[in-house]
Scaffold this motif. Sequence first.
Motif, PDB file in Angstrom:
ATOM      1  N   LEU A  29       0.840  -1.195   0.000  1.00  0.00           N
ATOM      2  CA  LEU A  29       0.000   0.000   0.000  1.00  0.00           C
ATOM      3  C   LEU A  29       0.875   1.244   0.000  1.00  0.00           C
ATOM      4  CD1 LEU A  29      -2.479  -1.103   2.820  1.00  0.00           C
ATOM      5  CD2 LEU A  29      -2.824  -1.254   0.341  1.00  0.00           C
ATOM      6  N   ILE A  30       0.375   2.308  -0.625  1.00  0.00           N
ATOM      7  CA  ILE A  30       1.068   3.597  -0.618  1.00  0.00           C
ATOM      8  C   ILE A  30       0.111   4.635  -0.043  1.00  0.00           C
ATOM      9  CG2 ILE A  30       0.372   4.115  -3.001  1.00  0.00           C
ATOM     10  CD1 ILE A  30       3.083   5.648  -3.264  1.00  0.00           C
ATOM     11  N   TYR A  31       0.658   5.544   0.745  1.00  0.00           N
ATOM     12  CA  TYR A  31      -0.162   6.612   1.311  1.00  0.00           C
ATOM     13  C   TYR A  31       0.720   7.825   1.584  1.00  0.00           C
ATOM     14  CZ  TYR A  31       1.807   5.089   5.738  1.00  0.00           C
ATOM     15  OH  TYR A  31       2.671   4.754   6.727  1.00  0.00           O
ATOM     16  N   PRO A  32       0.113   9.010   1.619  1.00  0.00           N
ATOM     17  CA  PRO A  32       0.896  10.233   1.851  1.00  0.00           C
ATOM     18  C   PRO A  32       1.453  10.298   3.268  1.00  0.00           C
ATOM     19  CG  PRO A  32      -1.342  10.740   1.093  1.00  0.00           C
ATOM     20  CD  PRO A  32      -1.287   9.278   1.360  1.00  0.00           C
ATOM     21  N   GLY A  33       2.644  10.856   3.379  1.00  0.00           N
ATOM     22  CA  GLY A  33       3.248  11.099   4.675  1.00  0.00           C
ATOM     23  C   GLY A  33       2.758  12.424   5.242  1.00  0.00           C
ATOM     24  N   SER A  34       3.171  12.714   6.450  1.00  0.00           N
ATOM     25  CA  SER A  34       2.768  13.969   7.091  1.00  0.00           C
ATOM     26  C   SER A  34       3.995  14.689   7.636  1.00  0.00           C
ATOM     27  CB  SER A  34       1.777  13.703   8.219  1.00  0.00           C
ATOM     28  OG  SER A  34       2.446  13.120   9.320  1.00  0.00           O
ATOM     29  N   SER A  35       3.810  15.949   7.959  1.00  0.00           N
ATOM     30  CA  SER A  35       4.923  16.753   8.468  1.00  0.00           C
ATOM     31  C   SER A  35       5.431  16.243   9.814  1.00  0.00           C
ATOM     32  CB  SER A  35       4.512  18.218   8.571  1.00  0.00           C
ATOM     33  OG  SER A  35       3.411  18.351   9.447  1.00  0.00           O
ATOM     34  N   SER A  36       4.633  15.446  10.505  1.00  0.00           N
ATOM     35  CA  SER A  36       5.070  14.899  11.796  1.00  0.00           C
ATOM     36  C   SER A  36       6.076  13.758  11.633  1.00  0.00           C
ATOM     37  CB  SER A  36       3.860  14.415  12.601  1.00  0.00           C
ATOM     38  OG  SER A  36       3.269  13.312  11.948  1.00  0.00           O
ATOM     39  N   GLU A  37       6.347  13.352  10.396  1.00  0.00           N
ATOM     40  CA  GLU A  37       7.236  12.220  10.158  1.00  0.00           C
ATOM     41  C   GLU A  37       8.635  12.634   9.721  1.00  0.00           C
ATOM     42  OE1 GLU A  37       4.254   8.746   8.775  1.00  0.00           O
ATOM     43  OE2 GLU A  37       4.281  10.525   7.484  1.00  0.00           O
ATOM     44  N   ARG A  38       9.036  13.834  10.083  1.00  0.00           N
ATOM     45  CA  ARG A  38      10.377  14.336   9.731  1.00  0.00           C
ATOM     46  C   ARG A  38      11.479  13.390  10.186  1.00  0.00           C
ATOM     47  NH1 ARG A  38      10.702  19.645   8.110  1.00  0.00           N
ATOM     48  NH2 ARG A  38       8.834  20.850   8.528  1.00  0.00           N
ATOM     49  N   SER A  39      11.386  12.929  11.421  1.00  0.00           N
ATOM     50  CA  SER A  39      12.473  12.099  11.957  1.00  0.00           C
ATOM     51  C   SER A  39      12.554  10.756  11.220  1.00  0.00           C
ATOM     52  CB  SER A  39      12.329  11.895  13.461  1.00  0.00           C
ATOM     53  OG  SER A  39      11.147  11.191  13.751  1.00  0.00           O
ATOM     54  N   LEU A  40      11.417  10.189  10.842  1.00  0.00           N
ATOM     55  CA  LEU A  40      11.441   8.930  10.103  1.00  0.00           C
ATOM     56  C   LEU A  40      11.981   9.149   8.690  1.00  0.00           C
ATOM     57  CD1 LEU A  40      10.907   5.935  10.189  1.00  0.00           C
ATOM     58  CD2 LEU A  40       8.552   6.409   9.468  1.00  0.00           C
ATOM     59  N   LEU A  41      11.592  10.242   8.052  1.00  0.00           N
ATOM     60  CA  LEU A  41      12.148  10.581   6.736  1.00  0.00           C
ATOM     61  C   LEU A  41      13.658  10.720   6.837  1.00  0.00           C
ATOM     62  CD1 LEU A  41      12.107  11.469   3.778  1.00  0.00           C
ATOM     63  CD2 LEU A  41      11.491  13.771   4.575  1.00  0.00           C
ATOM     64  N   LEU A  42      14.129  11.399   7.866  1.00  0.00           N
ATOM     65  CA  LEU A  42      15.566  11.570   8.064  1.00  0.00           C
ATOM     66  C   LEU A  42      16.260  10.214   8.243  1.00  0.00           C
ATOM     67  CD1 LEU A  42      18.077  13.307   8.444  1.00  0.00           C
ATOM     68  CD2 LEU A  42      17.418  13.567  10.860  1.00  0.00           C
ATOM     69  N   GLN A  43      15.656   9.306   9.006  1.00  0.00           N
ATOM     70  CA  GLN A  43      16.237   7.971   9.187  1.00  0.00           C
ATOM     71  C   GLN A  43      16.369   7.235   7.853  1.00  0.00           C
ATOM     72  OE1 GLN A  43      14.031   5.711  12.095  1.00  0.00           O
ATOM     73  NE2 GLN A  43      14.096   7.406  13.561  1.00  0.00           N
TER      74      GLN A  43
END
Length: 179
Positions: A10-24
């Motif tokens: 599945l694909i779904y949009p991310g949110s601005s609260s996921e900065r740390s996971l994006l960085l990881q």
Amino acid sequence: MTQQLLPGYLIYPGSSSERSLLLQFMQQSYREIFPEQNFAHLARTVEQYFSRDTPLWWVEESQNSKVKSQNTIPDSPEKVACLWVGNAVDQVKGDRHTYIFLLYVKPEYRQRGIGKALMRYLEDWARTKGDRQIGLQVFQSNTLALDLYHKLGYQIQSHWMIKTLEEGSREQGRAGSRE
């Protein structure tokens, strides 16, 4: 809005609260290619560019797929891939276009079509925005990614070149020009 990317995922949009996971995910991507480097500076990149105008999508295994393979339903689905994009300007034509900041698939999920499906998803998304091209940068040593992009019809438009400058070489150059 969650939708099927390909069977089992599945694909779904991310949110601005996921900065740390994006960085990881971003740091892991770079560590795979340059294991000896420290990528703490990527936090600045995420902080500077991650916004409503730079969409992020996550990929997870669908619950049905996990139930079949593990006979249990996990508490929280694992994110197995991400795609983060922004905008760039074609330096030759001046056209604005979609630019890929990061496409990352965890190693244990590679060779399953996820990267290809993400690229197709992005191409459809970019077309709906009226974009006529997608740009990206890929390290020359990242042969799996290069192979994927070539198979999908991406072509080299330019070469990014750098030169590492030694400390003091500017002063030596000035002194040398006076003699």
